[in-house]
Design an enzyme around this catalytic site. Structure first.
Site, PDB file in Angstrom:
ATOM      1  N   HIS A  67       0.650  -3.700   4.082  1.00 44.85           N
ATOM      2  CA  HIS A  67       1.344  -3.617   2.667  1.00 44.85           C
ATOM      3  C   HIS A  67       0.858  -2.592   1.826  1.00 44.85           C
ATOM      4  CE1 HIS A  67       3.139  -7.586   4.092  1.00 44.85           C
ATOM      5  NE2 HIS A  67       4.092  -7.313   3.240  1.00 44.85           N
ATOM      6  N   PRO A  68       1.629  -1.729   1.203  1.00 46.27           N
ATOM      7  CA  PRO A  68       1.322  -0.818   0.191  1.00 46.27           C
ATOM      8  C   PRO A  68       0.768  -1.486  -1.040  1.00 46.27           C
ATOM      9  CG  PRO A  68       3.578  -0.683   0.276  1.00 46.27           C
ATOM     10  CD  PRO A  68       3.256  -1.678   1.476  1.00 46.27           C
ATOM     11  N   SER A  84      10.153  -1.176   0.001  1.00 43.48           N
ATOM     12  CA  SER A  84       8.948  -1.174  -0.931  1.00 43.48           C
ATOM     13  C   SER A  84       9.239  -0.410  -1.972  1.00 43.48           C
ATOM     14  CB  SER A  84       7.662  -0.690  -0.229  1.00 43.48           C
ATOM     15  OG  SER A  84       7.042  -1.856   0.673  1.00 43.48           O
ATOM     16  N   GLU A  86      12.201   0.059  -3.637  1.00 46.35           N
ATOM     17  CA  GLU A  86      12.996  -0.520  -4.287  1.00 46.35           C
ATOM     18  C   GLU A  86      12.578  -1.747  -5.092  1.00 46.35           C
ATOM     19  OE1 GLU A  86      17.120   0.784  -1.370  1.00 46.35           O
ATOM     20  OE2 GLU A  86      16.293  -1.314  -1.687  1.00 46.35           O
ATOM     21  N   VAL A 120      -0.943  -8.803  -2.266  1.00 45.64           N
ATOM     22  CA  VAL A 120       0.391  -8.694  -2.038  1.00 45.64           C
ATOM     23  C   VAL A 120       1.126  -9.867  -2.937  1.00 45.64           C
ATOM     24  CG1 VAL A 120       2.250  -9.126  -0.321  1.00 45.64           C
ATOM     25  CG2 VAL A 120      -0.024  -8.089   0.297  1.00 45.64           C
ATOM     26  N   ALA A 123       7.427  -8.333  -5.333  1.00 46.56           N
ATOM     27  CA  ALA A 123       7.785  -7.764  -6.357  1.00 46.56           C
ATOM     28  C   ALA A 123       9.120  -8.004  -7.122  1.00 46.56           C
ATOM     29  CB  ALA A 123       7.555  -6.332  -6.090  1.00 46.56           C
TER      30      ALA A 123
END
Ligand SMILES: NC(=O)NC1=NC(=O)NC1=O
Length: 174
Positions: A67-68, A84, A86, A120, A123
């Site tokens: 995950h970024p 990601s 969005e 994480v 979002a």
């Protein structure tokens, strides 16, 4: 998209469609294809969750490491996946001022130093204040508890991404 259409997909098409429901982990969808026929969308989620929970701790941490960071390097350099991008944009990560970016960078770095995997969170279900608060609070967890908590967030992200694919006309703004 009708679940019978999903069940009829050859695995190449299935992986092309669902390969990023867990960020940069197409293996999961490639594996879950074997579980067809799915009863419904929720049943796909159940099989994905079962696959993830069957992994050893190192496998779960591997998923997290794909995950970024929120408001991190990939966002700044425009190299996030579309999903990601969005999600992070919707959580306000693209309109942080320099002090907020620095705060996220420092908290993310502190978290990674402590746990060995990135923070994480789903979002789409949080705004930037929620994210900073959660990041600060979850830093206090022990590693095992935090690994499980982060995997729960991965499953929420996955659930919303699946809905966006299978039920695109229904806005999945929870
Ligand atoms: N580290 C993260 O939590 N990343 C992300 N969460 C999302 O919902 N989208 C992301 O890119």
């Amino acid at each position: 998209m009708d679940i019978n259409v999903v069940n009829a997909l050859p695995y190449e098409e299935f992986v092309k469609l669902f390969g990023n429901v867990v960020e940069k982990c197409p293996l999961i969808s490639a594996a879950v294809w074997s579980c067809r026929p799915f009863k419904d969308l929720a049943n796909i989620e159940v099989h994905i969750a079962e696959f993830i929970h069957s992994l050893p701790d190192s496998g779960k941490e591997g998923i997290l490491r794909c995950h970024p960071d929120l408001a991190g390097r990939d966002l700044q350099s425009g190299t996030l996946t579309q999903e990601s991008q969005e999600e992070q944009s919707q959580a306000g990560m693209t309109t942080l001022d320099s002090a907020e970016i620095l705060k996220m960078y420092r908290l993310n770095a502190e978290y990674k130093d402590r746990f060995g995997f990135p923070f994480v969170i789903c979002a789409r279900l949080n705004n930037k204040a929620d994210i900073v608060r959660q990041l600060s609070e979850r830093l206090k967890n022990d590693r095992a508890a935090e690994r499980e908590r982060a995997i729960e967030e991965v499953k929420k992200i996955c659930s919303l991404r699946l809905r966006n694919i299978v039920l695109p006309d229904i806005q999945t703004k929870l």
